[in-house]
Motif scaffolding. Structure first.
Motif, PDB file in Angstrom:
ATOM      1  N   GLY A 202      -3.279 -30.072  -3.518  1.00  0.00           N
ATOM      2  CA  GLY A 202      -3.283 -31.199  -2.599  1.00  0.00           C
ATOM      3  C   GLY A 202      -3.483 -30.011  -0.910  1.00  0.00           C
ATOM      4  O   GLY A 202      -3.319 -29.157  -0.852  1.00  0.00           O
ATOM      5  N   PRO A 203      -3.672 -31.587   0.187  1.00  0.00           N
ATOM      6  CA  PRO A 203      -3.960 -30.538   1.088  1.00  0.00           C
ATOM      7  C   PRO A 203      -2.812 -29.901   2.150  1.00  0.00           C
ATOM      8  O   PRO A 203      -2.976 -28.648   2.681  1.00  0.00           O
ATOM      9  CB  PRO A 203      -4.931 -32.125   2.029  1.00  0.00           C
ATOM     10  CG  PRO A 203      -4.152 -32.833   1.378  1.00  0.00           C
ATOM     11  CD  PRO A 203      -3.967 -32.855  -0.125  1.00  0.00           C
ATOM     12  N   LEU A 204      -1.891 -30.410   1.528  1.00  0.00           N
ATOM     13  CA  LEU A 204      -0.420 -30.186   2.368  1.00  0.00           C
ATOM     14  C   LEU A 204      -0.292 -28.727   1.927  1.00  0.00           C
ATOM     15  O   LEU A 204       0.170 -27.082   2.504  1.00  0.00           O
ATOM     16  CB  LEU A 204       0.936 -30.751   2.355  1.00  0.00           C
ATOM     17  CG  LEU A 204       0.228 -31.740   2.876  1.00  0.00           C
ATOM     18  CD1 LEU A 204       1.475 -32.897   2.926  1.00  0.00           C
ATOM     19  CD2 LEU A 204       0.101 -31.984   4.866  1.00  0.00           C
TER      20      LEU A 204
ATOM     21  N   GLY B 146       4.593 -40.841   8.690  1.00  0.00           N
ATOM     22  CA  GLY B 146       5.693 -41.319   7.813  1.00  0.00           C
ATOM     23  C   GLY B 146       4.738 -42.336   6.641  1.00  0.00           C
ATOM     24  O   GLY B 146       5.677 -43.535   6.114  1.00  0.00           O
ATOM     25  N   ILE B 147       3.662 -42.435   6.724  1.00  0.00           N
ATOM     26  CA  ILE B 147       2.476 -43.000   6.051  1.00  0.00           C
ATOM     27  C   ILE B 147       3.546 -42.921   4.701  1.00  0.00           C
ATOM     28  O   ILE B 147       3.195 -43.246   3.404  1.00  0.00           O
ATOM     29  CB  ILE B 147       1.023 -43.150   6.430  1.00  0.00           C
ATOM     30  CG1 ILE B 147       0.998 -43.322   7.599  1.00  0.00           C
ATOM     31  CG2 ILE B 147       0.880 -43.394   4.672  1.00  0.00           C
ATOM     32  CD1 ILE B 147      -0.410 -43.167   8.050  1.00  0.00           C
ATOM     33  N   ALA B 148       2.998 -42.152   3.827  1.00  0.00           N
ATOM     34  CA  ALA B 148       3.608 -41.235   2.276  1.00  0.00           C
ATOM     35  C   ALA B 148       4.096 -39.834   2.593  1.00  0.00           C
ATOM     36  O   ALA B 148       3.914 -38.997   3.261  1.00  0.00           O
ATOM     37  CB  ALA B 148       2.232 -40.538   1.716  1.00  0.00           C
ATOM     38  N   SER B 149       4.768 -39.344   1.735  1.00  0.00           N
ATOM     39  CA  SER B 149       5.840 -38.042   1.657  1.00  0.00           C
ATOM     40  C   SER B 149       5.114 -37.297   1.616  1.00  0.00           C
ATOM     41  O   SER B 149       3.553 -36.914   0.822  1.00  0.00           O
ATOM     42  CB  SER B 149       7.200 -37.748   0.449  1.00  0.00           C
ATOM     43  OG  SER B 149       5.910 -37.697  -0.922  1.00  0.00           O
ATOM     44  N   PRO B 150       4.868 -35.181   1.010  1.00  0.00           N
ATOM     45  CA  PRO B 150       3.967 -34.385   1.464  1.00  0.00           C
ATOM     46  C   PRO B 150       3.883 -34.504  -0.419  1.00  0.00           C
ATOM     47  O   PRO B 150       2.789 -34.694  -0.722  1.00  0.00           O
ATOM     48  CB  PRO B 150       5.199 -33.385   1.892  1.00  0.00           C
ATOM     49  CG  PRO B 150       5.789 -33.703   2.817  1.00  0.00           C
ATOM     50  CD  PRO B 150       6.367 -34.723   1.958  1.00  0.00           C
ATOM     51  N   GLU B 151       4.640 -34.715  -1.225  1.00  0.00           N
ATOM     52  CA  GLU B 151       4.327 -34.949  -2.457  1.00  0.00           C
ATOM     53  C   GLU B 151       2.822 -35.857  -2.947  1.00  0.00           C
ATOM     54  O   GLU B 151       2.091 -35.898  -4.009  1.00  0.00           O
ATOM     55  CB  GLU B 151       5.383 -35.180  -3.059  1.00  0.00           C
ATOM     56  CG  GLU B 151       6.293 -33.675  -3.438  1.00  0.00           C
ATOM     57  CD  GLU B 151       7.277 -34.139  -1.832  1.00  0.00           C
ATOM     58  OE1 GLU B 151       7.858 -33.005  -1.932  1.00  0.00           O
ATOM     59  OE2 GLU B 151       7.268 -35.342  -1.022  1.00  0.00           O
ATOM     60  N   ASP B 152       3.296 -37.179  -2.224  1.00  0.00           N
ATOM     61  CA  ASP B 152       2.942 -38.444  -2.624  1.00  0.00           C
ATOM     62  C   ASP B 152       1.092 -37.680  -2.359  1.00  0.00           C
ATOM     63  O   ASP B 152       0.495 -38.793  -2.721  1.00  0.00           O
ATOM     64  CB  ASP B 152       3.408 -38.946  -2.128  1.00  0.00           C
ATOM     65  CG  ASP B 152       4.279 -40.067  -3.403  1.00  0.00           C
ATOM     66  OD1 ASP B 152       4.431 -39.831  -4.148  1.00  0.00           O
ATOM     67  OD2 ASP B 152       4.674 -40.986  -2.539  1.00  0.00           O
TER      68      ASP B 152
ATOM     69  N   MET C   6      -4.474 -37.240  -3.444  1.00  0.00           N
ATOM     70  CA  MET C   6      -5.934 -36.313  -3.264  1.00  0.00           C
ATOM     71  C   MET C   6      -6.007 -35.914  -4.378  1.00  0.00           C
ATOM     72  O   MET C   6      -7.162 -35.265  -4.809  1.00  0.00           O
ATOM     73  CB  MET C   6      -5.481 -35.196  -2.069  1.00  0.00           C
ATOM     74  CG  MET C   6      -5.725 -35.344  -0.582  1.00  0.00           C
ATOM     75  SD  MET C   6      -6.839 -37.142  -0.711  1.00  0.00           S
ATOM     76  CE  MET C   6      -8.044 -35.986  -0.071  1.00  0.00           C
ATOM     77  N   LYS C   7      -5.106 -35.409  -5.258  1.00  0.00           N
ATOM     78  CA  LYS C   7      -5.330 -34.178  -6.288  1.00  0.00           C
ATOM     79  C   LYS C   7      -6.226 -35.177  -7.795  1.00  0.00           C
ATOM     80  O   LYS C   7      -6.897 -34.929  -8.256  1.00  0.00           O
ATOM     81  CB  LYS C   7      -4.194 -34.002  -7.004  1.00  0.00           C
ATOM     82  CG  LYS C   7      -4.328 -32.744  -6.436  1.00  0.00           C
ATOM     83  CD  LYS C   7      -2.760 -31.143  -6.639  1.00  0.00           C
ATOM     84  CE  LYS C   7      -1.626 -32.088  -6.945  1.00  0.00           C
ATOM     85  NZ  LYS C   7      -0.402 -31.224  -7.708  1.00  0.00           N
ATOM     86  N   LEU C   8      -5.532 -36.025  -7.612  1.00  0.00           N
ATOM     87  CA  LEU C   8      -5.840 -37.204  -8.431  1.00  0.00           C
ATOM     88  C   LEU C   8      -6.703 -38.449  -7.914  1.00  0.00           C
ATOM     89  O   LEU C   8      -6.905 -38.775  -9.235  1.00  0.00           O
ATOM     90  CB  LEU C   8      -4.702 -38.175  -9.399  1.00  0.00           C
ATOM     91  CG  LEU C   8      -3.060 -37.681  -9.693  1.00  0.00           C
ATOM     92  CD1 LEU C   8      -1.850 -38.497 -10.450  1.00  0.00           C
ATOM     93  CD2 LEU C   8      -3.873 -36.375 -10.401  1.00  0.00           C
ATOM     94  N   GLY C   9      -6.660 -38.412  -7.046  1.00  0.00           N
ATOM     95  CA  GLY C   9      -7.252 -39.576  -6.388  1.00  0.00           C
ATOM     96  C   GLY C   9      -9.409 -39.103  -6.054  1.00  0.00           C
ATOM     97  O   GLY C   9      -9.672 -39.479  -6.341  1.00  0.00           O
ATOM     98  N   CYS C  10      -9.451 -37.844  -5.773  1.00  0.00           N
ATOM     99  CA  CYS C  10     -10.349 -36.350  -4.974  1.00  0.00           C
ATOM    100  C   CYS C  10     -10.631 -36.206  -6.431  1.00  0.00           C
ATOM    101  O   CYS C  10     -11.676 -35.149  -6.244  1.00  0.00           O
ATOM    102  CB  CYS C  10      -9.857 -36.921  -3.634  1.00  0.00           C
ATOM    103  SG  CYS C  10     -10.347 -38.055  -2.901  1.00  0.00           S
TER     104      CYS C  10
END
Length: 285
Positions: A227-229, A207-213, A218-222
């Motif tokens: 994204g991985p999901l 529950g750390i973040a939603s799938p979208e977030d 990962m898309k914008l930060g890496c």
């Protein structure tokens, strides 16, 4: 040792994609599956893929016809006797692959190369079940094969340099960029990629973040294109789980323990894009 014709076992996403790449490169292709319905479905997907290339002006109608003319189909293993390379492209299940490869070994010529398009299973192990392990090799195409430039060429302990040379030449003729790796669960790319995807499922489960977030992060930060999901949904959650189970079993290290949430989604039949629902919901049409 020269590859002139290619037999491909499995007309699913990977099999028909490999068939398209091989035929487009001028190889005669024999596509094998369990029944005519599976073959027809695979050929239809292949034809649609070629149509998309025509629409993008990468290919013309005549080239499509020439590509399709190079592909024959069969449901009989005995028909593989005349090909110079057989690529097994079945589902990522060791028992299934071993059964298929055993049948291939009984019918191909003594000069043929046998390969597995596995993304995680030991080539040394699979090759040890072959009567000519020096002619056994791993050829890992990435999904979708017509678009992905990389091929991992995996050397088993018994694979001969001549076999490697022939497969590298084939990959280059196909317009791919091959890398040579040694047999180890996951090889290079998936050894790094799948634990990252698995960790994304742990983050989601906690529950750390939603799938979208998670995917946006990962898309914008890496600077990842997907994204991985979302990537897991594209690969197939059952395939992701099967690979992580192989790692967990082979390495005996709990850092490869599959996420309970991933296990739960697969148990529910939510396998990703191919079923219309995975982490995300998709229009099956």
């Amino acid at each position: 040792m020269t590859i002139t014709s290619i037999g491909i076992i499995g007309a699913g996403t990977m099999g028909n994609g490999i068939a398209q790449v091989a035929a487009s490169a001028g190889y005669d292709v024999l596509l094998l599956d369990v029944n005519d319905a599976a073959l027809e479905k695979g050929l239809a997907a292949l034809s649609n893929s070629l149509d998309r290339l025509i629409k993008k002006e990468v290919m013309n109608v005549e080239q499509k016809s020439q590509t399709l003319a190079r592909i024959k189909t069969t449901t009989h293993y005995a028909d593989l006797a005349q090909v110079s390379l057989v690529i097994e492209a079945a589902t990522e299940n060791q028992a299934i692959k071993e059964s298929i490869l055993q049948q291939v070994d009984q019918v191909v010529s003594k000069d043929a190369i046998i390969a597995s398009n596995t993304s995680s299973i030991s080539i040394t192990h699979l090759g040890s079940r072959n009567s000519r392990p020096e002619r056994f090799i791993g050829i890992h195409f990435f999904n979708p094969p017509p678009l992905m430039a990389l091929i991992e060429v995996i050397m088993g302990k018994q694979t001969s340099p001549e076999t490697l040379k022939a497969v590298l030449a084939m990959a280059t003729r196909m317009g791919k960029e091959p890398i040579t790796v040694q047999s180890s669960p996951g090889f290079v790319v998936n050894r790094i990629l799948l634990p990252m995807i698995n960790e994304a499922f742990f983050v989601l489960h906690e529950g750390i973040a939603s799938p979208e977030d998670i995917d946006t992060g990962m898309k914008l930060g890496c600077n990842h294109p997907i994204g991985p999901l979302a990537l897991a949904d594209l690969i197939g959650l059952d395939t992701c789980l099967a690979i992580m189970e192989v790692y967990h079993k082979e390495f005996k290290d709990d850092k490869y323990r599959p996420s309970p949430y991933l296990i739960d989604l697969v148990a529910k039949g939510h396998l990703g894009r191919k079923t219309g629902r995975g982490v995300y919901a998709y229009d099956k049409k």
